[in-house]
Design a protein around this motif. Structure first.
Motif, PDB file in Angstrom:
ATOM      1  N   VAL A 144       0.814  -1.215   0.000  1.00  0.00           N
ATOM      2  CA  VAL A 144       0.000   0.000   0.000  1.00  0.00           C
ATOM      3  C   VAL A 144       0.845   1.261   0.000  1.00  0.00           C
ATOM      4  CG1 VAL A 144      -1.806   1.289   1.211  1.00  0.00           C
ATOM      5  CG2 VAL A 144      -1.845  -1.227   1.215  1.00  0.00           C
ATOM      6  N   LEU A 145       1.797   1.343   0.924  1.00  0.00           N
ATOM      7  CA  LEU A 145       2.581   2.573   1.067  1.00  0.00           C
ATOM      8  C   LEU A 145       3.245   3.054  -0.217  1.00  0.00           C
ATOM      9  CD1 LEU A 145       3.508   4.707   3.151  1.00  0.00           C
ATOM     10  CD2 LEU A 145       5.575   3.325   3.464  1.00  0.00           C
ATOM     11  N   PRO A 146       3.781   2.162  -1.067  1.00  0.00           N
ATOM     12  CA  PRO A 146       4.438   2.648  -2.293  1.00  0.00           C
ATOM     13  C   PRO A 146       3.528   3.461  -3.221  1.00  0.00           C
ATOM     14  CG  PRO A 146       5.115   0.398  -1.839  1.00  0.00           C
ATOM     15  CD  PRO A 146       4.009   0.715  -0.871  1.00  0.00           C
ATOM     16  N   PHE A 147       2.225   3.346  -3.067  1.00  0.00           N
ATOM     17  CA  PHE A 147       1.314   4.184  -3.848  1.00  0.00           C
ATOM     18  C   PHE A 147       1.276   5.626  -3.337  1.00  0.00           C
ATOM     19  CE2 PHE A 147      -0.671   0.027  -4.887  1.00  0.00           C
ATOM     20  CZ  PHE A 147      -0.755   0.152  -6.266  1.00  0.00           C
ATOM     21  N   PHE A 148       1.694   5.826  -2.086  1.00  0.00           N
ATOM     22  CA  PHE A 148       1.459   7.115  -1.442  1.00  0.00           C
ATOM     23  C   PHE A 148       2.723   7.823  -0.976  1.00  0.00           C
ATOM     24  CE2 PHE A 148      -2.313   4.480  -0.931  1.00  0.00           C
ATOM     25  CZ  PHE A 148      -3.264   5.302  -1.503  1.00  0.00           C
ATOM     26  N   VAL A 149       3.898   7.309  -1.355  1.00  0.00           N
ATOM     27  CA  VAL A 149       5.155   7.990  -1.058  1.00  0.00           C
ATOM     28  C   VAL A 149       5.997   8.077  -2.319  1.00  0.00           C
ATOM     29  CG1 VAL A 149       5.250   7.358   1.387  1.00  0.00           C
ATOM     30  CG2 VAL A 149       6.262   5.829  -0.321  1.00  0.00           C
ATOM     31  N   SER A 150       6.894   9.048  -2.334  1.00  0.00           N
ATOM     32  CA  SER A 150       7.790   9.207  -3.472  1.00  0.00           C
ATOM     33  C   SER A 150       9.101   9.805  -2.988  1.00  0.00           C
ATOM     34  CB  SER A 150       7.170  10.115  -4.549  1.00  0.00           C
ATOM     35  OG  SER A 150       7.270  11.470  -4.171  1.00  0.00           O
ATOM     36  N   LEU A 151      10.082   9.820  -3.881  1.00  0.00           N
ATOM     37  CA  LEU A 151      11.382  10.420  -3.589  1.00  0.00           C
ATOM     38  C   LEU A 151      11.483  11.841  -4.142  1.00  0.00           C
ATOM     39  CD1 LEU A 151      13.626   7.330  -4.423  1.00  0.00           C
ATOM     40  CD2 LEU A 151      12.902   8.116  -2.157  1.00  0.00           C
ATOM     41  N   GLU A 152      10.376  12.355  -4.643  1.00  0.00           N
ATOM     42  CA  GLU A 152      10.379  13.701  -5.216  1.00  0.00           C
ATOM     43  C   GLU A 152      10.658  14.741  -4.137  1.00  0.00           C
ATOM     44  OE1 GLU A 152       7.309  16.811  -7.472  1.00  0.00           O
ATOM     45  OE2 GLU A 152       6.688  14.760  -6.961  1.00  0.00           O
ATOM     46  N   LEU A 153      11.566  15.673  -4.440  1.00  0.00           N
ATOM     47  CA  LEU A 153      11.886  16.737  -3.499  1.00  0.00           C
ATOM     48  C   LEU A 153      10.755  17.759  -3.473  1.00  0.00           C
ATOM     49  CD1 LEU A 153      15.675  17.319  -4.295  1.00  0.00           C
ATOM     50  CD2 LEU A 153      14.661  15.954  -2.455  1.00  0.00           C
ATOM     51  N   LEU A 154      10.447  18.250  -2.279  1.00  0.00           N
ATOM     52  CA  LEU A 154       9.369  19.201  -2.089  1.00  0.00           C
ATOM     53  C   LEU A 154       9.900  20.439  -1.369  1.00  0.00           C
ATOM     54  CD1 LEU A 154       6.647  16.699  -0.807  1.00  0.00           C
ATOM     55  CD2 LEU A 154       6.825  17.662  -3.112  1.00  0.00           C
ATOM     56  N   PRO A 155       9.164  21.549  -1.390  1.00  0.00           N
ATOM     57  CA  PRO A 155       9.567  22.714  -0.593  1.00  0.00           C
ATOM     58  C   PRO A 155       9.715  22.327   0.872  1.00  0.00           C
ATOM     59  CG  PRO A 155       7.783  23.280  -2.090  1.00  0.00           C
ATOM     60  CD  PRO A 155       7.929  21.789  -2.165  1.00  0.00           C
ATOM     61  N   TRP A 156      10.637  22.967   1.575  1.00  0.00           N
ATOM     62  CA  TRP A 156      10.958  22.566   2.948  1.00  0.00           C
ATOM     63  C   TRP A 156       9.727  22.556   3.858  1.00  0.00           C
ATOM     64  CZ3 TRP A 156       9.835  25.761   6.971  1.00  0.00           C
ATOM     65  CH2 TRP A 156       9.613  27.115   6.666  1.00  0.00           C
ATOM     66  N   TRP A 157       8.815  23.511   3.644  1.00  0.00           N
ATOM     67  CA  TRP A 157       7.656  23.611   4.526  1.00  0.00           C
ATOM     68  C   TRP A 157       6.690  22.442   4.349  1.00  0.00           C
ATOM     69  CZ3 TRP A 157       3.153  23.730   1.800  1.00  0.00           C
ATOM     70  CH2 TRP A 157       3.213  24.193   0.476  1.00  0.00           C
ATOM     71  N   ARG A 158       6.712  21.819   3.167  1.00  0.00           N
ATOM     72  CA  ARG A 158       5.815  20.695   2.937  1.00  0.00           C
ATOM     73  C   ARG A 158       6.143  19.503   3.833  1.00  0.00           C
ATOM     74  NH1 ARG A 158       2.881  19.016  -1.427  1.00  0.00           N
ATOM     75  NH2 ARG A 158       2.717  17.124  -0.162  1.00  0.00           N
ATOM     76  N   TYR A 159       7.435  19.325   4.123  1.00  0.00           N
ATOM     77  CA  TYR A 159       7.826  18.220   4.997  1.00  0.00           C
ATOM     78  C   TYR A 159       7.193  18.391   6.374  1.00  0.00           C
ATOM     79  CZ  TYR A 159      11.326  17.260   1.407  1.00  0.00           C
ATOM     80  OH  TYR A 159      11.946  16.975   0.219  1.00  0.00           O
ATOM     81  N   ILE A 160       7.267  19.616   6.890  1.00  0.00           N
ATOM     82  CA  ILE A 160       6.706  19.905   8.206  1.00  0.00           C
ATOM     83  C   ILE A 160       5.191  19.753   8.186  1.00  0.00           C
ATOM     84  CG2 ILE A 160       6.430  21.654  10.003  1.00  0.00           C
ATOM     85  CD1 ILE A 160       9.106  22.842   9.063  1.00  0.00           C
ATOM     86  N   VAL A 161       4.558  20.330   7.177  1.00  0.00           N
ATOM     87  CA  VAL A 161       3.104  20.264   7.071  1.00  0.00           C
ATOM     88  C   VAL A 161       2.624  18.827   6.970  1.00  0.00           C
ATOM     89  CG1 VAL A 161       1.138  20.811   5.577  1.00  0.00           C
ATOM     90  CG2 VAL A 161       2.830  22.570   6.100  1.00  0.00           C
ATOM     91  N   ASP A 162       3.292  18.030   6.161  1.00  0.00           N
ATOM     92  CA  ASP A 162       2.848  16.643   5.967  1.00  0.00           C
ATOM     93  C   ASP A 162       3.015  15.813   7.232  1.00  0.00           C
ATOM     94  OD1 ASP A 162       2.163  17.264   3.394  1.00  0.00           O
ATOM     95  OD2 ASP A 162       3.925  16.354   2.470  1.00  0.00           O
ATOM     96  N   VAL A 163       4.129  16.007   7.940  1.00  0.00           N
ATOM     97  CA  VAL A 163       4.336  15.285   9.197  1.00  0.00           C
ATOM     98  C   VAL A 163       3.258  15.666  10.205  1.00  0.00           C
ATOM     99  CG1 VAL A 163       5.849  15.028  11.203  1.00  0.00           C
ATOM    100  CG2 VAL A 163       6.819  14.943   8.910  1.00  0.00           C
ATOM    101  N   VAL A 164       3.031  16.959  10.373  1.00  0.00           N
ATOM    102  CA  VAL A 164       2.035  17.434  11.338  1.00  0.00           C
ATOM    103  C   VAL A 164       0.640  16.970  10.940  1.00  0.00           C
ATOM    104  CG1 VAL A 164       0.917  19.487  12.286  1.00  0.00           C
ATOM    105  CG2 VAL A 164       3.411  19.418  12.058  1.00  0.00           C
ATOM    106  N   ALA A 165       0.322  17.031   9.652  1.00  0.00           N
ATOM    107  CA  ALA A 165      -1.012  16.645   9.190  1.00  0.00           C
ATOM    108  C   ALA A 165      -1.288  15.171   9.465  1.00  0.00           C
ATOM    109  CB  ALA A 165      -1.158  16.943   7.699  1.00  0.00           C
ATOM    110  N   VAL A 166      -0.337  14.307   9.152  1.00  0.00           N
ATOM    111  CA  VAL A 166      -0.532  12.865   9.369  1.00  0.00           C
ATOM    112  C   VAL A 166      -0.680  12.557  10.855  1.00  0.00           C
ATOM    113  CG1 VAL A 166       0.600  10.609   9.229  1.00  0.00           C
ATOM    114  CG2 VAL A 166       0.568  12.116   7.236  1.00  0.00           C
ATOM    115  N   LEU A 167       0.202  13.129  11.681  1.00  0.00           N
ATOM    116  CA  LEU A 167       0.150  12.845  13.112  1.00  0.00           C
ATOM    117  C   LEU A 167      -1.092  13.444  13.765  1.00  0.00           C
ATOM    118  CD1 LEU A 167       3.904  13.326  14.080  1.00  0.00           C
ATOM    119  CD2 LEU A 167       2.652  11.169  13.850  1.00  0.00           C
TER     120      LEU A 167
END
Length: 240
Positions: free
Chosen positions: A74-97
């Motif tokens: 399942v997870l391989p459908f929803f993750v990638s190695l694409e680089l994102l803006p720095w703020w997206r990492y923070i937003v995505d971590v906070v959103a999931v948790l």
């Protein structure tokens, strides 16, 4: 979204490596080593009971099977190695948790402590003064639900964002999820700095274990307990 097996493999490899490295680095601290030894000492009599050992073994097998299935299929459908803006990492971590903690709060409060799943959750609540091993003394149905809520949070956030989430962000979120569930149950007596946050986390959950009628239903933070009026004052234990 496409099945990105490379991203999935990178995630699993990084999760395994970071877990091993994190433990190695953490227990370089004399205070944390002492904490671990005190918990292991308290865990000893519990692990001598066959029923206790059997429950942990079954739960570990079920949890590992579910996690590996999700990581592989399942997870391989929803993750990638694409680089994102720095703020997206923070937003995505906070959103999931945050989504996980909110859904877990609801399930924990209204199902595990309600009529439907109260008997299942009662197994875990046999630990009135929990130590490390009690984080594993859980009915497998509860483990399936808890892990499923976190895994589902990754899927929902990815769908809402319109694309897969970065592997690094999900690695951080997963480590926080895994370690919060463990640290909630450890006994601690640590120096105020820099471990105050750890003491608050575990003593807050210790209040939840006093009986089956306490609050503090969140796992990662106590934010939703504060918001919904179920926050209970932390319980500090002098000995494990």
């Amino acid at each position: 979204m496409t099945f990105d097996w490379v991203a999935g493999l990178v995630f699993f490899t990084a999760l395994t490596a970071s877990t091993a490295m994190g433990r190695y680095v953490a227990f370089k601290s004399p205070a944390l080593r002492e904490m671990r030894e005190r918990n292991f000492e308290a865990d000893g009599p519990k692990k001598k009971k066959k029923a206790y050992r059997d429950a942990i073994r079954i739960n570990n097998r079920v949890g590992a099977t579910q996690a590996l299935t999700f990581y592989a299929l399942v997870l391989p459908f929803f993750v990638s190695l694409e680089l994102l803006p720095w703020w997206r990492y923070i937003v995505d971590v906070v959103a999931v948790l945050a989504l996980y903690d909110l859904t877990y709060y609801g399930v924990h409060r209204f199902l595990f402590h309600g009529k439907l799943l109260r008997q299942i959750h009662a197994l875990h609540h046999q630990a009135r003064t929990p130590t490390y091993v009690d984080s594993l003394y859980v009915h497998p149905v509860e483990t399936l639900i808890g892990q499923g809520l976190f895994q589902g949070s990754i899927v929902v956030v990815a769908l809402i964002s319109g694309g897969p989430l970065n592997v690094v962000a999900m690695l951080v979120a997963t480590q926080i999820f895994i370690n919060a569930g463990t640290l909630n149950h450890v006994w601690v007596d640590l120096p105020r700095f820099p471990y105050k946050w750890l003491e608050f986390l575990t003593t807050g959950h210790a209040a939840h274990h006093v009986d089956m009628n306490q609050g503090n239903y969140c796992q990662v933070t106590l934010l939703f307990d504060w918001l919904f009026g179920t926050f209970e004052k932390p319980v500090v234990r002098s000995t494990p």
